[in-house]
Design a protein around this motif. Structure first.
Motif, PDB file in Angstrom:
ATOM      1  N   PHE A  27     -49.980  31.870   1.852  1.00  0.00           N
ATOM      2  CA  PHE A  27     -50.246  33.004   2.734  1.00  0.00           C
ATOM      3  C   PHE A  27     -50.002  32.637   4.187  1.00  0.00           C
ATOM      4  O   PHE A  27     -49.316  33.364   4.928  1.00  0.00           O
ATOM      5  N   ARG A  28     -50.534  31.496   4.616  1.00  0.00           N
ATOM      6  CA  ARG A  28     -50.399  31.099   6.014  1.00  0.00           C
ATOM      7  C   ARG A  28     -48.947  30.835   6.402  1.00  0.00           C
ATOM      8  O   ARG A  28     -48.497  31.210   7.491  1.00  0.00           O
ATOM      9  N   VAL A  29     -48.189  30.188   5.516  1.00  0.00           N
ATOM     10  CA  VAL A  29     -46.789  29.876   5.822  1.00  0.00           C
ATOM     11  C   VAL A  29     -45.972  31.156   5.959  1.00  0.00           C
ATOM     12  O   VAL A  29     -45.208  31.332   6.925  1.00  0.00           O
ATOM     13  N   MET A  30     -46.117  32.065   5.004  1.00  0.00           N
ATOM     14  CA  MET A  30     -45.349  33.309   5.039  1.00  0.00           C
ATOM     15  C   MET A  30     -45.779  34.195   6.198  1.00  0.00           C
ATOM     16  O   MET A  30     -44.945  34.834   6.859  1.00  0.00           O
ATOM     17  N   ASN A  31     -47.080  34.233   6.468  1.00  0.00           N
ATOM     18  CA  ASN A  31     -47.582  35.037   7.571  1.00  0.00           C
ATOM     19  C   ASN A  31     -47.076  34.503   8.905  1.00  0.00           C
ATOM     20  O   ASN A  31     -46.708  35.274   9.802  1.00  0.00           O
ATOM     21  N   LEU A  32     -47.029  33.172   9.027  1.00  0.00           N
ATOM     22  CA  LEU A  32     -46.505  32.552  10.252  1.00  0.00           C
ATOM     23  C   LEU A  32     -45.037  32.898  10.444  1.00  0.00           C
ATOM     24  O   LEU A  32     -44.608  33.258  11.551  1.00  0.00           O
ATOM     25  N   ALA A  33     -44.248  32.789   9.375  1.00  0.00           N
ATOM     26  CA  ALA A  33     -42.822  33.100   9.483  1.00  0.00           C
ATOM     27  C   ALA A  33     -42.611  34.555   9.892  1.00  0.00           C
ATOM     28  O   ALA A  33     -41.801  34.861  10.787  1.00  0.00           O
ATOM     29  N   GLY A  34     -43.356  35.460   9.249  1.00  0.00           N
ATOM     30  CA  GLY A  34     -43.220  36.868   9.587  1.00  0.00           C
ATOM     31  C   GLY A  34     -43.656  37.174  11.002  1.00  0.00           C
ATOM     32  O   GLY A  34     -42.982  37.922  11.737  1.00  0.00           O
ATOM     33  N   ALA A  35     -44.775  36.589  11.427  1.00  0.00           N
ATOM     34  CA  ALA A  35     -45.284  36.833  12.779  1.00  0.00           C
ATOM     35  C   ALA A  35     -44.343  36.265  13.838  1.00  0.00           C
ATOM     36  O   ALA A  35     -44.136  36.885  14.891  1.00  0.00           O
ATOM     37  N   ALA A  36     -43.760  35.097  13.567  1.00  0.00           N
ATOM     38  CA  ALA A  36     -42.839  34.489  14.526  1.00  0.00           C
ATOM     39  C   ALA A  36     -41.585  35.349  14.688  1.00  0.00           C
ATOM     40  O   ALA A  36     -41.103  35.576  15.814  1.00  0.00           O
ATOM     41  N   ILE A  37     -41.047  35.831  13.572  1.00  0.00           N
ATOM     42  CA  ILE A  37     -39.859  36.695  13.632  1.00  0.00           C
ATOM     43  C   ILE A  37     -40.192  37.996  14.364  1.00  0.00           C
ATOM     44  O   ILE A  37     -39.420  38.470  15.208  1.00  0.00           O
TER      45      ILE A  37
END
Length: 211
Positions: A27-37
Motif C-alpha cells: 500500500f505504501r509503495v503504490m500510494n507513494l508512486a501515485g502521490a509523487a506522479i
C-alpha cells in the motif's frame, strides 16, 4: 489524450489501487508512486493546492516506508507469546482466518486438538496478533512446523522469523531439530530463518538455550 493527461491518470489510478491493498508495505509503495506522479502533474498544470496535498502525502508515505523497513527485522518491533495448543484465543484466530490459512498453505488447518504434543506461538506487534507458528513434537528431539502463517497485512515483513530467532523456546521443549514440509514452501523465507533443504523437506538445527 495527451501524454500529460496520461501521466495524471496514471497517478490517480495508482492512488486508488493502493487503497485496495491489504499488505501494508505494498500500500505504501503504490500510494507513494501515485502521490509523487500526481504532485508532478499538478505542479506542471499549476494546480498548486493539489500539488501541495499530494506532495504532503508522498512525504508521509516516505516516512512510514522508512519506519516499516527499519522495523522489518527489529526484535523490538515484534514479540513472541507461547500459548497452549488448545488455547481458546489461538482457536479463535485460526477459525477467523481459516480461509486465508487454507489458501496460504494449500490445505486447511484447524485448531490443534487438546492434548496435542508440541508448542504454539503467537507473533504479536503491540497488541495485534500478526502470525501463528505451530510445532508438533515428533519425538527424539524433532519438531515439525505444522503452520507458519502471517496475516496478509504483514506478509511482506515475515514476522514469523522472530519465533526462530528466539531459539531458546524450542530448546525449552526438548527440541534439537525442526523440520517442515516443502508444500507451498517459500524458499527465500525458509533460508532466511535458518532452514536448509534436505531429503523430503526442509530442516533447521535448534541452538541450545542460553545458560
Amino acid at each position: 489524450m495527451g501524454w500529460l493527461e496520461v501521466v495524471g491518470w496514471t497517478g490517480s489510478v495508482l492512488v486508488v489501487v493502493s487503497l485496495m491493498q491489504a499488505r501494508v508495505l505494498r500500500f505504501r509503495v503504490m500510494n507513494l508512486a501515485g502521490a509523487a506522479i500526481a504532485t508532478v502533474y499538478n505542479a506542471v498544470i499549476e494546480v498548486w493546492p493539489f500539488a501541495a496535498m499530494n506532495g504532503a502525502i508522498a512525504v508521509i508515505d516516505v516516512y512510514w516506508l522508512v519506519r516499516l523497513l527499519r522495523e522489518r527485522h527489529d526484535d523490538r518491533a515484534y514479540g513472541v507469546v507461547e500459548v497452549a495448543r488448545d488455547d481458546a484465543y489461538l482457536a479463535h484466530v485460526l477459525a477467523v482466518h481459516a480461509d486465508d490459512i487454507a489458501q496460504f498453505r494449500g490445505t486447511p488447518t484447524g485448531a490443534p486438538a487438546p492434548g496435542d504434543a508440541g508448542a504454539a506461538f503467537l507473533v504479536v506487534r503491540g497488541d495485534e496478533t500478526v502470525g501463528v507458528v505451530l510445532v508438533s513434537d515428533e519425538g527424539g528431539g524433532v519438531g515439525r512446523v505444522d503452520l507458519d502463517w502471517v496475516t496478509p497485512r504483514f506478509r511482506d515483513f515475515t514476522p514469523g522469523e522472530f519465533v526462530y530467532r528466539r531459539s531458546g523456546v524450542f530448546a525449552a521443549h526438548g527440541l534439537r531439530r525442526l523440520v517442515t514440509s516443502p508444500v507451498r514452501a517459500d524458499r527465500e523465507y525458509l533460508e532466511r530463518v535458518g532452514f536448509r533443504q534436505a531429503a523430503g523437506g526442509w530442516e533447521r538445527e535448534v541452538e541450545p538455550a542460553a545458560a
